[in-house]
Design an enzyme around this catalytic site. Structure first.
Site, PDB file in Angstrom:
ATOM      1  N   SER A  78       0.790  -1.239   0.000  1.00 48.48           N
ATOM      2  CA  SER A  78       0.000   0.000   0.000  1.00 48.48           C
ATOM      3  C   SER A  78       0.814   1.276   0.000  1.00 48.48           C
ATOM      4  CB  SER A  78      -0.963   0.004   1.193  1.00 48.48           C
ATOM      5  OG  SER A  78      -2.045  -0.862   0.951  1.00 48.48           O
ATOM      6  N   TYR A 175     -10.323   2.723   6.216  1.00 47.41           N
ATOM      7  CA  TYR A 175      -9.367   2.371   5.154  1.00 47.41           C
ATOM      8  C   TYR A 175      -9.973   1.328   4.226  1.00 47.41           C
ATOM      9  CZ  TYR A 175      -4.727   1.366   3.205  1.00 47.41           C
ATOM     10  OH  TYR A 175      -3.634   1.215   2.389  1.00 47.41           O
ATOM     11  N   ARG A 296      -0.408   8.751   5.151  1.00 52.01           N
ATOM     12  CA  ARG A 296      -0.623   8.574   6.578  1.00 52.01           C
ATOM     13  C   ARG A 296       0.126   9.667   7.339  1.00 52.01           C
ATOM     14  NH1 ARG A 296      -3.165   4.024   8.088  1.00 52.01           N
ATOM     15  NH2 ARG A 296      -3.154   2.179   6.739  1.00 52.01           N
TER      16      ARG A 296
END
Length: 355
Positions: A78, A175, A296
Site C-alpha cells: 500500500s 481504510y 498517513r
C-alpha cells in the site's frame, strides 16, 4: 626548567586509553529485534541531514545463509498509494480533476453512490466503499487458489459495490483499498493512459527511480530481492511470486529503499505537487483518523510530525516516512516469516524520529 611531573600523572598519560564503551545503534538493534520477532529479513534505510545508511538483518531466503541485500527490491504494497495519490493531485493541479467533484462526473455508472462520493473522499478513505480485499483469501492455504489469478480493476470494484456502503459518504474514515482502485481508473479515464504509465512518466522517470516498477501481471520480482513467506497448514511457504494485479493501483508496485527515499525527498521538497495541495495531502482527516489525501500522518511517541505510508502484501511489509522538511527519512522493508510480534510502524518511527 619545568618542575618534574609527578610519577602518578606521568604514568596516567603514558598508559593506553581504556576502550570506549560501544555506542548503541538503535536502528541496528531494531533490525535484529524485527527478525527475532518473526521476520525472515529486514533492510532499513535512514537519512538524517543528508547522511544516508542502510542496515540489514536476517537472510534473504530460508535455508540459506545469504544476507539481505541493502539494495534489494521488494513489493511495497500500500505504499503504492503515495504514487497514485500524487498523480491524482498533479491532475488536480492541472485542472483536469477537481477534488470535490463527484466520481460520477468522471466515471459515470461505476459506483451506485457515485453522485455522493467525491475524489477527495476516495483519497482520504471517507467514501464508505467496502474494501474488496476483505473478500479475498489473502492468508492461509486458500491464498494458493488465487495467487496467480489476474484481476481487473472493474472486477475488484464490482466486489465492493456488491456490498452496501459501510457508512454514508463523508461521515467517517475507514481504510478501503477499493478507493485507490477507483482512483487508478480515474487516472486512466482522465489521461487515456494506464495509471502505471502515468506514474512512470510523471514520477519514476523524472526522479531516476530506475529500480521501481509497476508490474501488472508479472509475477516475479526483477533483480536481487529477498523472499517473503506465509504460514500455511503449519509450514512456511514462499509467496514471493504472485500476480500483483490483485492489488493494482492500491498496492502493486515494486521498489527499493533508495528509490522510495528519492520519492519522499522530492515530495517533501514540493517537487511533485504544489505546496497548497501538499498541505492538503498531509492534513489528517481528524485527530483520531490520521490520514490525509493518500498519506498517513501518524503520531510518534515523542510528538515528531511525519508523513508517508505503510504497505502490506503477502510476504512483505513496508514502512516509508519523512519529516515535513524532508531532512529526516526512513524506508524499511520486512520479508515475513511466521509474522511479527511487534507493531512495525510504531517501532520504526519511534526509533528513527524520536532519538
Amino acid at each position: 626548567m619545568l618542575p618534574a611531573m609527578p610519577l602518578a600523572l606521568a604514568a596516567s598519560l603514558l598508559a593506553p586509553a581504556a576502550p570506549a564503551a560501544a555506542v548503541a545503534d538503535p536502528v541496528r538493534t531494531l533490525a535484529q529485534e524485527i527478525v527475532s520477532s518473526g521476520a525472515t529479513g529486514v533492510q532499513i534505510r535512514t537519512v538524517h541531514n543528508g547522511h544516508a545508511r542502510t542496515v540489514t538483518a536476517g537472510v534473504s531466503e530460508l535455508d540459506s545463509q545469504r544476507p539481505v541485500s541493502p539494495t534489494g527490491r521488494f513489493r511495497i504494497g500500500s505504499a503504492t498509494k503515495m504514487f497514485t495519490s500524487t498523480v491524482v493531485l498533479q491532475l488536480v493541479a492541472e485542472r483536469r480533476l477537481q477534488l470535490d467533484a463527484p466520481v460520477e462526473r468522471y466515471l459515470p455508472g461505476l459506483l451506485p453512490h457515485g453522485n455522493e462520493i467525491t475524489v477527495r473522499m476516495l483519497l482520504q478513505h471517507t467514501s464508505g466503499l467496502y474494501d474488496y480485499t476483505e473478500s479475498l483469501p489473502l492468508r492461509g492455504a486458500d491464498f494458493q487458489k488465487i495467487r496467480y489469478q489476474h484481476r481487473s480493476p472493474e472486477s475488484m470494484v464490482a466486489v465492493s459495490t456488491g456490498k452496501p456502503l459501510d457508512f454514508p459518504p463523508g461521515s467517517k474514515h475507514a481504510y478501503s483499498n477499493t478507493n485507490f482502485i477507483v482512483l487508478g481508473m480515474l487516472i486512466e479515464r482522465t489521461t487515456r493512459h494506464a495509471w502505471g504509465v502515468e506514474a512512470t512518466q510523471r514520477i519514476l522517470v523524472p526522479l531516476g527511480m530506475h529500480r521501481t516498477s509497476v508490474p501488472g501481471d508479472r509475477t516475479g520480482i526483477p533483480g536481487p530481492h529477498a523472499h517473503g513467506y506465509q504460514e500455511m497448514d503449519g509450514k512456511l511457504v514462499d509467496v514471493t511470486e504472485l500476480n500483483p494485479s490483485m492489488a493494482g493501483s492500491a498496492g502493486e508496485m515494486i521498489s527499493t529503499t533508495a528509490d522510495l527515499d528519492k520519492f519522499l525527498c522530492a515530495l517533501a521538497a514540493g517537487r511533485l505537487v504544489p505546496p497548497d495541495l501538499l498541505a492538503q495531502m498531509t492534513k489528517p482527516w481528524s485527530a483520531t483518523d490520521q490520514y490525509g489525501l493518500g498519506l498517513r500522518t501518524p503520531a510518534t511517541a515523542c510528538g515528531a510530525r511525519v508523513f508517508g505510508h505503510t504497505g502490506g502484501i503477502p510476504g512483505f511489509q513496508t514502512v516509508a516516512f519523512t519529516s515535513p522538511d524532508g531532512k529526516q527519512r526512513v524506508e524499511a522493508s520486512v520479508t515475513l516469516g511466521r509474522g511479527l510480534d511487534l507493531d512495525l510502524r510504531s517501532a520504526v518511527l519511534d526509533t528513527v524520529f524520536c532519538r
